[in-house]
Structures are given as structure tokens and as C-alpha cells.
Design a protein around this motif. Structure first.
Motif, PDB file in Angstrom:
ATOM      1  N   GLY A 359     -14.933  28.676  -9.385  1.00 57.31           N
ATOM      2  CA  GLY A 359     -16.003  29.387 -10.067  1.00 57.31           C
ATOM      3  C   GLY A 359     -16.602  28.584 -11.200  1.00 57.31           C
ATOM      4  N   GLU A 360     -17.773  28.977 -11.621  1.00 55.23           N
ATOM      5  CA  GLU A 360     -18.462  28.254 -12.694  1.00 55.23           C
ATOM      6  C   GLU A 360     -17.677  28.294 -13.999  1.00 55.23           C
ATOM      7  OE1 GLU A 360     -22.696  28.331 -15.170  1.00 55.23           O
ATOM      8  OE2 GLU A 360     -22.421  29.602 -13.405  1.00 55.23           O
ATOM      9  N   MET A 361     -17.082  29.440 -14.305  1.00 50.98           N
ATOM     10  CA  MET A 361     -16.338  29.574 -15.560  1.00 50.98           C
ATOM     11  C   MET A 361     -14.849  29.269 -15.398  1.00 50.98           C
ATOM     12  SD  MET A 361     -17.825  30.320 -18.442  1.00 50.98           S
ATOM     13  CE  MET A 361     -16.593  31.232 -19.377  1.00 50.98           C
ATOM     14  N   MET A 362     -14.253  29.771 -14.322  1.00 51.02           N
ATOM     15  CA  MET A 362     -12.816  29.640 -14.133  1.00 51.02           C
ATOM     16  C   MET A 362     -12.506  29.375 -12.668  1.00 51.02           C
ATOM     17  SD  MET A 362     -11.907  30.355 -17.260  1.00 51.02           S
ATOM     18  CE  MET A 362     -12.776  31.124 -18.654  1.00 51.02           C
ATOM     19  N   GLY A 363     -11.339  28.772 -12.401  1.00 45.27           N
ATOM     20  CA  GLY A 363     -10.925  28.565 -11.020  1.00 45.27           C
ATOM     21  C   GLY A 363      -9.705  27.662 -10.935  1.00 45.27           C
ATOM     22  N   THR A 364      -9.354  27.265  -9.708  1.00 43.60           N
ATOM     23  CA  THR A 364      -8.233  26.364  -9.484  1.00 43.60           C
ATOM     24  C   THR A 364      -8.689  24.933  -9.696  1.00 43.60           C
ATOM     25  OG1 THR A 364      -7.163  27.879  -7.936  1.00 43.60           O
ATOM     26  CG2 THR A 364      -6.507  25.565  -7.822  1.00 43.60           C
ATOM     27  N   VAL A 365      -8.063  24.255 -10.631  1.00 48.08           N
ATOM     28  CA  VAL A 365      -8.426  22.879 -10.974  1.00 48.08           C
ATOM     29  C   VAL A 365      -7.737  21.901 -10.029  1.00 48.08           C
ATOM     30  CG1 VAL A 365      -8.407  21.112 -12.790  1.00 48.08           C
ATOM     31  CG2 VAL A 365      -8.805  23.518 -13.384  1.00 48.08           C
ATOM     32  N   THR A 366      -6.423  21.996  -9.918  1.00 47.90           N
ATOM     33  CA  THR A 366      -5.674  21.153  -8.976  1.00 47.90           C
ATOM     34  C   THR A 366      -4.575  21.971  -8.321  1.00 47.90           C
ATOM     35  OG1 THR A 366      -4.184  20.408 -10.756  1.00 47.90           O
ATOM     36  CG2 THR A 366      -6.023  18.960 -10.204  1.00 47.90           C
ATOM     37  N   ASN A 367      -4.253  21.610  -7.073  1.00 50.52           N
ATOM     38  CA  ASN A 367      -3.018  22.074  -6.453  1.00 50.52           C
ATOM     39  C   ASN A 367      -2.197  20.816  -6.169  1.00 50.52           C
ATOM     40  OD1 ASN A 367      -3.500  21.702  -3.181  1.00 50.52           O
ATOM     41  ND2 ASN A 367      -5.403  22.209  -4.261  1.00 50.52           N
ATOM     42  N   THR A 368      -0.950  20.828  -6.637  1.00 49.93           N
ATOM     43  CA  THR A 368      -0.150  19.604  -6.675  1.00 49.93           C
ATOM     44  C   THR A 368       1.196  19.817  -5.996  1.00 49.93           C
ATOM     45  OG1 THR A 368      -1.163  19.070  -8.817  1.00 49.93           O
ATOM     46  CG2 THR A 368       0.790  17.823  -8.187  1.00 49.93           C
ATOM     47  N   TYR A 369       1.571  18.831  -5.193  1.00 48.60           N
ATOM     48  CA  TYR A 369       2.868  18.826  -4.504  1.00 48.60           C
ATOM     49  C   TYR A 369       3.664  17.622  -4.987  1.00 48.60           C
ATOM     50  CZ  TYR A 369       6.290  18.452  -0.692  1.00 48.60           C
ATOM     51  OH  TYR A 369       7.439  18.355   0.037  1.00 48.60           O
ATOM     52  N   TYR A 370       4.922  17.853  -5.377  1.00 50.64           N
ATOM     53  CA  TYR A 370       5.789  16.802  -5.899  1.00 50.64           C
ATOM     54  C   TYR A 370       6.979  16.628  -4.951  1.00 50.64           C
ATOM     55  CZ  TYR A 370       3.544  18.533 -10.247  1.00 50.64           C
ATOM     56  OH  TYR A 370       2.667  18.985 -11.189  1.00 50.64           O
ATOM     57  N   LYS A 371       7.214  15.403  -4.523  1.00 52.21           N
ATOM     58  CA  LYS A 371       8.312  15.105  -3.610  1.00 52.21           C
ATOM     59  C   LYS A 371       9.334  14.241  -4.343  1.00 52.21           C
ATOM     60  CE  LYS A 371       9.222  13.120   0.979  1.00 52.21           C
ATOM     61  NZ  LYS A 371       8.564  12.444   2.141  1.00 52.21           N
ATOM     62  N   VAL A 372      10.560  14.758  -4.481  1.00 58.14           N
ATOM     63  CA  VAL A 372      11.616  14.077  -5.225  1.00 58.14           C
ATOM     64  C   VAL A 372      12.572  13.405  -4.255  1.00 58.14           C
ATOM     65  CG1 VAL A 372      13.518  14.374  -6.854  1.00 58.14           C
ATOM     66  CG2 VAL A 372      11.468  15.806  -7.056  1.00 58.14           C
ATOM     67  N   ASN A 373      12.860  12.134  -4.514  1.00 59.51           N
ATOM     68  CA  ASN A 373      13.854  11.380  -3.746  1.00 59.51           C
ATOM     69  C   ASN A 373      14.659  10.547  -4.737  1.00 59.51           C
ATOM     70  OD1 ASN A 373      15.404  10.034  -1.914  1.00 59.51           O
ATOM     71  ND2 ASN A 373      13.725   8.920  -0.938  1.00 59.51           N
ATOM     72  N   GLY A 374      15.708  11.147  -5.285  1.00 62.34           N
ATOM     73  CA  GLY A 374      16.475  10.472  -6.322  1.00 62.34           C
ATOM     74  C   GLY A 374      15.640  10.305  -7.575  1.00 62.34           C
ATOM     75  N   LYS A 375      15.551   9.083  -8.060  1.00 63.78           N
ATOM     76  CA  LYS A 375      14.761   8.792  -9.253  1.00 63.78           C
ATOM     77  C   LYS A 375      13.305   8.507  -8.921  1.00 63.78           C
ATOM     78  CE  LYS A 375      17.945   9.127 -12.430  1.00 63.78           C
ATOM     79  NZ  LYS A 375      17.856  10.187 -13.484  1.00 63.78           N
ATOM     80  N   LYS A 376      12.941   8.527  -7.660  1.00 62.63           N
ATOM     81  CA  LYS A 376      11.559   8.292  -7.247  1.00 62.63           C
ATOM     82  C   LYS A 376      10.853   9.624  -6.985  1.00 62.63           C
ATOM     83  CE  LYS A 376      12.271   3.715  -5.207  1.00 62.63           C
ATOM     84  NZ  LYS A 376      12.118   2.894  -3.986  1.00 62.63           N
ATOM     85  N   VAL A 377       9.681   9.778  -7.579  1.00 60.88           N
ATOM     86  CA  VAL A 377       8.889  10.993  -7.378  1.00 60.88           C
ATOM     87  C   VAL A 377       7.490  10.605  -6.928  1.00 60.88           C
ATOM     88  CG1 VAL A 377       7.992  13.109  -8.407  1.00 60.88           C
ATOM     89  CG2 VAL A 377      10.195  12.193  -9.181  1.00 60.88           C
ATOM     90  N   ASP A 378       7.073  11.180  -5.807  1.00 59.99           N
ATOM     91  CA  ASP A 378       5.703  11.016  -5.315  1.00 59.99           C
ATOM     92  C   ASP A 378       4.934  12.293  -5.628  1.00 59.99           C
ATOM     93  OD1 ASP A 378       5.448   8.465  -3.269  1.00 59.99           O
ATOM     94  OD2 ASP A 378       7.492   9.235  -3.411  1.00 59.99           O
ATOM     95  N   VAL A 379       3.745  12.124  -6.179  1.00 60.06           N
ATOM     96  CA  VAL A 379       2.933  13.262  -6.602  1.00 60.06           C
ATOM     97  C   VAL A 379       1.603  13.206  -5.857  1.00 60.06           C
ATOM     98  CG1 VAL A 379       1.986  14.513  -8.563  1.00 60.06           C
ATOM     99  CG2 VAL A 379       3.997  13.073  -8.883  1.00 60.06           C
ATOM    100  N   TYR A 380       1.206  14.352  -5.299  1.00 64.76           N
ATOM    101  CA  TYR A 380      -0.031  14.437  -4.520  1.00 64.76           C
ATOM    102  C   TYR A 380      -0.919  15.523  -5.132  1.00 64.76           C
ATOM    103  CZ  TYR A 380       2.836  11.850  -1.182  1.00 64.76           C
ATOM    104  OH  TYR A 380       3.662  10.920  -0.581  1.00 64.76           O
ATOM    105  N   PHE A 381      -1.984  15.095  -5.801  1.00 62.35           N
ATOM    106  CA  PHE A 381      -2.924  16.015  -6.437  1.00 62.35           C
ATOM    107  C   PHE A 381      -4.103  16.267  -5.504  1.00 62.35           C
ATOM    108  CE2 PHE A 381      -1.317  12.946  -9.574  1.00 62.35           C
ATOM    109  CZ  PHE A 381      -0.692  13.770 -10.481  1.00 62.35           C
ATOM    110  N   GLN A 382      -4.527  17.512  -5.402  1.00 60.76           N
ATOM    111  CA  GLN A 382      -5.760  17.825  -4.686  1.00 60.76           C
ATOM    112  C   GLN A 382      -6.591  18.778  -5.531  1.00 60.76           C
ATOM    113  OE1 GLN A 382      -5.373  19.332  -0.663  1.00 60.76           O
ATOM    114  NE2 GLN A 382      -7.442  18.674  -0.151  1.00 60.76           N
ATOM    115  N   THR A 383      -7.900  18.546  -5.554  1.00 59.81           N
ATOM    116  CA  THR A 383      -8.772  19.398  -6.353  1.00 59.81           C
ATOM    117  C   THR A 383      -9.464  20.454  -5.505  1.00 59.81           C
ATOM    118  OG1 THR A 383     -10.499  17.693  -6.133  1.00 59.81           O
ATOM    119  CG2 THR A 383      -9.181  17.686  -8.157  1.00 59.81           C
ATOM    120  N   ASP A 384     -10.072  20.047  -4.392  1.00 54.60           N
ATOM    121  CA  ASP A 384     -10.793  21.000  -3.543  1.00 54.60           C
ATOM    122  C   ASP A 384     -10.893  20.433  -2.135  1.00 54.60           C
ATOM    123  OD1 ASP A 384     -12.974  19.129  -3.513  1.00 54.60           O
ATOM    124  OD2 ASP A 384     -13.725  19.994  -5.366  1.00 54.60           O
TER     125      ASP A 384
END
Length: 395
Positions: A359-384
Motif C-alpha cells: 500500500g501507499e502508506m503501509m505494507g510488507t517491506v520484505t519477506n525473509t528466509y534464513y537458512k542456518v548451517n552451523g556457523k554459516k547463515v544464508d539469508v534470502y530477502f524478497q520485497t515483492d
């Protein structure tokens, strides 16, 4: 003399080699930097200053729509009066060093930057004076008056493997100017901090590789308002401490100590945490000073406390349907496991009631998925739907 000049040149080359702005999309940039926190602030101002300055103006304009007369500048005057930056320097020299570095580079008042960075306080100020806040229901076309609508979840690890996910739902001005900070400190330890415009942290990965998904505790701010409590009280620690210092933690156990350090904060947050070889964790700071904490096979959180009785004003409409989002996320997580597919998690994040549109005033900015493998973390950001996920790592 020649050796000294050569050493200085090599040092400068090494610094530049570890300082970079990667503009992944028109909405998401990644700042990679090695050095002190003060230097990080200066670097963000140097490579992304235009984005930061534009974001401050857009944020200020939005505040004026929420409550006529409210602006970043007017808030900064209140912050000056209450010596918010000075309080932050005492409570959290490290986070204050970042703000100071950014302020020095942009030639800005540190309290102006904090007036944006501590955006929950702005929303609560608006609500207290009859403007838009957490109490209003969502309007048609996602033109919501309730700005903080995040939903987060995490699953307990099986060995090294775990995952977390989160929707960051906020103001329309937050759709662009997203800056993801990948900062390696002078000891070689790396943290990821998701920010809007380098100012509003909203999730990330600690130096110890714990995933931190962050939500606003809209009910707690409202409880304080109804009790007549001050937002910027003389005794409250600036909330930027909570939204920054947690990423310095190097252990799962250390996260709670960040919340326990001070008895009172200017705003109220919750983190839902995933970590290798650990249960899922949730932690809240609440009005009155109590810190709620729990571990389990999974955790899910919207924008009201999940401990004890729900406040009577938290109805179906509160904080853009926080109750419905909590219910949907909890039901999903009850049947989830460490092996749940990312595509299934994305489907939840991108569906009602969690997904809030753009929306013009408010809405979902990002939806993010985090994958943890020990000390390594992969992050996947999506906006729309028009943008593919952006991939970042902490390694």
C-alpha cells in the motif's frame, strides 16, 4: 619515511578492498565493510548518503501525514531536550559510535538520526496525540494506520540445521532504501544487520551466527500510553540499544543478557531466534520492565505479547490483525520441521493474513528466509513479486 608512506598506502588499499556497496536491486543495497563501528557509520554515509538523506525526508513527510505537525525535525528537538544521544553513549558506546560516524559523515545532528532510527517512538508519539498508531484498524487497499505488523518464526535446530523467517511490515516509505550491513569488526567477527536506510535495524545475524527476527511489541507501547507513561522518560534507555547491540552477541545464551542489562527502555521489542544446535527462542521486553523468555521446538510471534493474558484492547483489528497473524503463524509452525521447504515458508509469508500488500502508506517491506548451517547463515530477502530474492551470507 618511504616505508611509512608505503605502509599507509597498503593500509588504505586493504581498507578499500573491504569496503563496498553492492546495489542488488533498486530497493536493496548491501554494505560490506571491515573496520570499527564508527568507521562503519562513516562508510555508510559515504557510499549511501544520498539514500539515507532521501529516506529521512520521506520518513519526515510520512510523519506529517500520520499527525499534522509531526516531523523528524520536531522529534529531534524532543530528543535533544531529553539528551537521547547522550544517554545512548552511556548505555551503548558501540551503537552510539555508529550513529556518531554516520552523523559526522552527513553533517547531521545525531539526535535527528536517532529520531528516525527509533521509529517506534515516533509512532507512539503520533498515537498519543490522536494521529495514526497501533490502535487503528486496517483501511481498504492496505492503507493501514497501524504501521508495525511484522510476523516472525523460528524452528529448533536438528544438529547444525535450522531456519527462521520473517515479514517486515512497515511504512510505504520503507519499500526503497533498504541497506543490509555486513560488518566485520577489528577482531574479524562478522554480523549482518538488516536496516532501512542504515537507520532502522529490523533483523539479522549475530557475531555468533544466531538469526534474530525482530518485531515491535505494539501492545506494550499502548499499555504505557494508557497508563500515562512517558515515551522518552528520564530513566529509560534509548531503544536503539536493543535494536543494535544484540548483533554483537557471540553466544545463544548471551542474547537474554542484552535485554536484562537495563530496567527500562523507550520502546518494546521481541526477537524470535534460530541457532545451530539450539531450541528456537523468543524474548520480549515489556512495559513494567519484565523480560519474557522461552525456548521450544518452534516459536512464532506477531505484535502482541504471547505470555500471560492478552490485553483487552488487543482485538481483531489491533496492529493490523496481530491476533490472526499469530494464530496463522503458530498453526503453521506446529506442523513445521527443520526440513520444511523454503517454498512452503514463502507461501505463508506471502499470503494473508501475514502478507499486507504494498500500500501507499503501509505494507510488507520484505519477506525473509534464513537458512542456518552451523556457523554459516544464508539469508534470502524478497520485497515483492517483481523482484527475485536477494541472497546474502554471514561468511
Amino acid at each position: 619515511m618511504k616505508k611509512t608512506l608505503l605502509a599507509s598506502l597498503l593500509s588504505a588499499i586493504a581498507l578499500n578492498a573491504n569496503a563496498e556497496l553492492i546495489q542488488h536491486t533498486d530497493q536493496i543495497g548491501e554494505v560490506q565493510f571491515t573496520g570499527s563501528t564508527y568507521e562503519l557509520g562513516k562508510h555508510v554515509g559515504e557510499v549511501a548518503g544520498d539514500q539515507v538523506e532521501s529516506a529521512i525526508k520521506r520518513f519526515s513527510d510520512t510523519l506529517g501525514v500520520m499527525l499534522p505537525g509531526l516531523s523528524a525535525e520536531s522529534l529531534s528537538q524532543s530528543f535533544d531536550k531529553q539528551q537521547v544521544f547522550t544517554k545512548l553513549e552511556k548505555a551503548s558506546p558501540e551503537s552510539a559510535a555508529y550513529i556518531r560516524g554516520l552523523a559526522d559523515e552527513l553533517n547531521k545532528n545525531p539526535n535527528l538520526l536517532l529520531a528516525v532510527a527509533m521509529s517506534d517512538e515516533a509512532i507512539l508519539e503520533s498515537q498519543r496525540n490522536g494521529g495514526m498508531g497501533f490502535l487503528q484498524a486496517e483501511k481498504p487497499a492496505h492503507d493501514a494506520s497501524a504501521p508495525a505488523k511484522c510476523t516472525s518464526m523460528a524452528v529448533a535446530a536438528v544438529g547444525d540445521k535450522a531456519w527462521a523467517a520473517s515479514n517486515f511490515d512497515y511504512m510505504g516509505v520503507n519499500y526503497t532504501g533498504l541497506l543490509m550491513l555486513k560488518h566485520t569488526d577489528t577482531d574479524g567477527k562478522t554480523r549482518l544487520i538488516q536496516t532501512w536506510a542504515g537507520l532502522i535495524p529490523y533483523g539479522g545475524v549475530t557475531k555468533g551466527a544466531q538469526v534474530m527476527t525482530m518485531n515491535t511489541m505494539a501492545d506494550q507501547g499502548t499499555l504505557r500510553e494508557k497508563d500515562g507513561g512517558e515515551i522518552l522518560s528520564d530513566t529509560a534507555t534509548p531503544s536503539f540499544y536493543l535494536s543494535w547491540d544484540v548483533y554483537n552477541e557471540e553466544s545463544y545464551q548471551g542474547i537474554k543478557s542484552v535485554f536484562d542489562k537495563y530496567p527500562e527502555y523507550t520502546a518494546f521489542f521481541t526477537y524470535t531466534v534460530a541457532s545451530a544446535n539450539k531450541p528456537a527462542m523468543n524474548i520480549e521486553n515489556t512495559y513494567g520492565g519484565k523480560v519474557n523468555y522461552s525456548e521450544g521446538d518452534y516459536k512464532a510471534h506477531a505484535n502482541h505479547s504471547i505470555y500471560g493474558e492478552t490485553a483487552d484492547f488487543v482485538d481483531e483489528a489491533f496492529a493490523a490483525h496481530s491476533l490472526a497473524r499469530q494464530d496463522a503463524a503458530s498453526k503453521f509452525m506446529a506442523n513445521a520441521s527443520v526440513n520444511t521447504a523454503e517454498s512452503d515458508v514463502r507461501k505463508l509469508l506471502q499470503s494473508k493474513p501475514l502478507w499486507k500488500g504494498r500500500g501507499e502508506m503501509m505494507g510488507t517491506v520484505t519477506n525473509t528466509y534464513y537458512k542456518v548451517n552451523g556457523k554459516k547463515v544464508d539469508v534470502y530477502f524478497q520485497t515483492d513479486s517483481e523482484h527475485e530474492p536477494v541472497h546474502m551470507t554471514n561468511y
